[in-house]
Design a protein around this motif. Structure first.
Motif, PDB file in Angstrom:
ATOM      1  N   ASP A  57       0.811  -1.224   0.000  1.00  0.00           N
ATOM      2  CA  ASP A  57       0.000   0.000   0.000  1.00  0.00           C
ATOM      3  C   ASP A  57       0.842   1.270   0.000  1.00  0.00           C
ATOM      4  O   ASP A  57       0.448   2.283  -0.574  1.00  0.00           O
ATOM      5  CB  ASP A  57      -1.001  -0.001   1.156  1.00  0.00           C
ATOM      6  N   SER A  60       2.144   1.673  -3.625  1.00  0.00           N
ATOM      7  CA  SER A  60       1.032   2.121  -4.467  1.00  0.00           C
ATOM      8  C   SER A  60       0.687   3.587  -4.206  1.00  0.00           C
ATOM      9  O   SER A  60       0.392   4.333  -5.142  1.00  0.00           O
ATOM     10  CB  SER A  60      -0.203   1.256  -4.220  1.00  0.00           C
ATOM     11  N   ALA A  61       0.739   3.992  -2.946  1.00  0.00           N
ATOM     12  CA  ALA A  61       0.429   5.382  -2.605  1.00  0.00           C
ATOM     13  C   ALA A  61       1.440   6.337  -3.237  1.00  0.00           C
ATOM     14  O   ALA A  61       1.060   7.345  -3.841  1.00  0.00           O
ATOM     15  CB  ALA A  61       0.403   5.566  -1.091  1.00  0.00           C
ATOM     16  N   LYS A  65       0.660   9.066  -6.230  1.00  0.00           N
ATOM     17  CA  LYS A  65       0.903  10.488  -6.019  1.00  0.00           C
ATOM     18  C   LYS A  65       1.873  11.054  -7.055  1.00  0.00           C
ATOM     19  O   LYS A  65       1.708  12.176  -7.520  1.00  0.00           O
ATOM     20  CB  LYS A  65       1.426  10.736  -4.610  1.00  0.00           C
TER      21      LYS A  65
END
Length: 81
Positions: A57, A60-61, A65
């Motif tokens: 996660d 992916s974040a 962004k």
């Protein structure tokens, strides 16, 4: 928590996006194993490679962004280990 190794390839096509990109990378610095940047002056683009060891996660974040910054193009590649 399980972590994954990932490579994020970044093309900086607008140098005005560099400051925002660097702030974002600094915020995720604890997960970054290495970073390499190469200016390709002939094509007026900078190529940056980020190696991360982080939970899925988090990777992916950061990837998401980066993709929202105007002037930056990025893709993420995951290791199978």
């Amino acid at each position: 928590m399980d972590t994954r190794i990932a490579q994020i390839g970044i093309f900086v096509e607008d140098s005005n996006a560099t400051e925002e990109m660097n702030k974002l990378l600094s915020a995720y610095g604890e997960y970054i194993v290495g970073r390499m940047g190469i200016p390709y002056r002939k094509r007026n683009v900078n190529v940056v490679t980020i190696i991360m060891d982080a939970p899925q996660d988090i990777i992916s974040a950061l990837s998401g962004k980066l993709g929202m910054i105007k002037g930056i193009n990025s893709k993420t590649l995951y290791a199978k280990v």
